[in-house]
Design an enzyme around this catalytic site. Structure first.
Site, short mmCIF file in Angstrom:
data_model
loop_
_atom_site.label_atom_id
_atom_site.label_comp_id
_atom_site.label_asym_id
_atom_site.label_seq_id
_atom_site.Cartn_x
_atom_site.Cartn_y
_atom_site.Cartn_z
N GLY A 63 0.73 -1.30 -0.06
CA GLY A 63 -0.13 -0.13 0.01
C GLY A 63 0.86 1.28 -0.13
O GLY A 63 0.13 2.28 0.22
N TRP A 65 2.23 2.90 -2.51
CA TRP A 65 1.95 4.05 -3.49
C TRP A 65 0.50 4.72 -3.05
O TRP A 65 0.31 5.68 -3.46
CB TRP A 65 1.91 3.23 -4.88
CG TRP A 65 3.32 3.15 -5.23
CD1 TRP A 65 4.54 3.44 -4.75
CD2 TRP A 65 3.67 2.97 -6.84
NE1 TRP A 65 5.53 2.98 -5.78
CE2 TRP A 65 4.92 3.01 -6.82
CE3 TRP A 65 2.85 3.12 -8.03
CZ2 TRP A 65 5.65 2.68 -8.07
CZ3 TRP A 65 3.49 2.82 -9.22
CH2 TRP A 65 4.95 2.72 -9.28
N ASP A 82 -5.08 -5.74 -6.03
CA ASP A 82 -3.97 -6.65 -5.74
C ASP A 82 -4.26 -8.19 -5.65
O ASP A 82 -5.54 -8.09 -5.18
CB ASP A 82 -3.14 -6.29 -4.63
CG ASP A 82 -1.79 -6.88 -4.67
OD1 ASP A 82 -0.75 -6.05 -4.97
OD2 ASP A 82 -1.39 -8.01 -4.84
N ASP A 122 2.63 -0.84 -10.22
CA ASP A 122 4.11 -1.42 -9.65
C ASP A 122 3.97 -2.82 -9.79
O ASP A 122 4.83 -3.65 -9.01
CB ASP A 122 4.32 -0.79 -8.32
CG ASP A 122 5.74 -0.78 -7.72
OD1 ASP A 122 6.71 -0.75 -8.47
OD2 ASP A 122 5.85 -0.83 -6.56
N LYS A 162 5.68 -0.11 -14.02
CA LYS A 162 7.18 -0.68 -13.52
C LYS A 162 7.53 -1.71 -14.70
O LYS A 162 6.68 -2.24 -15.18
CB LYS A 162 7.22 -1.61 -12.20
CG LYS A 162 8.57 -2.28 -11.97
CD LYS A 162 8.17 -3.50 -11.33
CE LYS A 162 7.92 -3.32 -9.78
NZ LYS A 162 8.96 -2.87 -8.87
#
Ligand code: SAM
Length: 208
Positions: A63, A65, A82, A122, A162
């Protein structure tokens, strides 16, 4: 001590110091992960998160970000996704789902109910130890985020994701260039030097 052994030891020391510095800073500031600093640096460079942004955080757990985004965004919607669970963050709507599942896209569409201003990802696959395989798997995720952005990002929106500087790096770069007018790369200082990780920043969708 032999010269090579000493050099290796000193390099390990530098890497450890670098990691510890951001780890300690995250603890002091109450961030859940050192990754928070990567998003802070990315946003400092590209200024894409605004107080009224609608933002999607993909691969959000634990968490870090989402915490950063939730501090900036006071008048917009935040959805975090997620496959692993994530502890609640005030103004963040969390979906415990696989981003690669079309049903997750449907849920995201329904919650936002309009185009998204900012998509950040990410996401990373679990590492196998084989750098080539790891890079290909994570870069595949990045390609999926780019394709999703085509459908869901607003025309003036921004996407950050990413990726790894592996063999297939150019493929991802070309895919992004096909769809966005502006494509840039940035490796934050808080990203480990020895890691091939970098971030792609895309804005201004092309009208095809
Ligand atoms: C490096 S961590 C993210 C760290 C996070 N940005 C932070 O600041 O705390 C990568 C995350 O990607 C998630 N992930 C990997 N594949 C995924 C998928 N297909 N769908 C959703 N999340 C995924 C992992 O579960 C993991 O939590």
């Amino acid at each position: 001590m032999k010269k090579t052994k000493r050099a290796k030891k000193s390099r390990t020391w530098v890497i450890k110091q670098h990691r510890d510095q951001f780890f300690k800073k995250a603890k002091v500031l109450g961030y859940r992960s050192r990754a928070s600093f990567k998003l802070i640096e990315l946003n400092k460079k590209f200024s894409f998160i605004k107080k009224n942004s609608n933002l999607l955080d993909i691969g959000s757990t634990p968490g870090g970000w989402s915490q950063v985004a939730s501090k900036i965004i006071t008048n917009g919607k935040i959805i975090a996704v997620d496959i692993l669970p994530m502890e609640t963050i005030g103004n963040v709507n969390f979906l415990n789902s696989d981003f690669l599942d079309e049903k997750t896209h449907e849920k995201i569409r329904n919650i936002f109910n309009k185009k998204i201003d900012v998509i950040i990802s990410d996401m990373a696959e679990n590492t196998t130890g084989n750098k080539t395989v790891d890079s290909i798997r994570t870069n595949n995720l990045c390609s999926e985020v780019i394709k999703f952005s085509l459908k869901m990002l607003s025309i003036n929106g921004s996407m950050v994701c990413k990726l790894f500087m592996g063999e297939d790096f150019l493929e991802v770069k070309n895919l992004a260039k096909k769809y966005f007018k502006n494509v840039e790369f940035f490796k934050p200082e808080s990203s480990r030097n020895e890691s091939k990780e970098t971030y792609i920043f895309c804005s201004l969708l092309k009208t095809l």
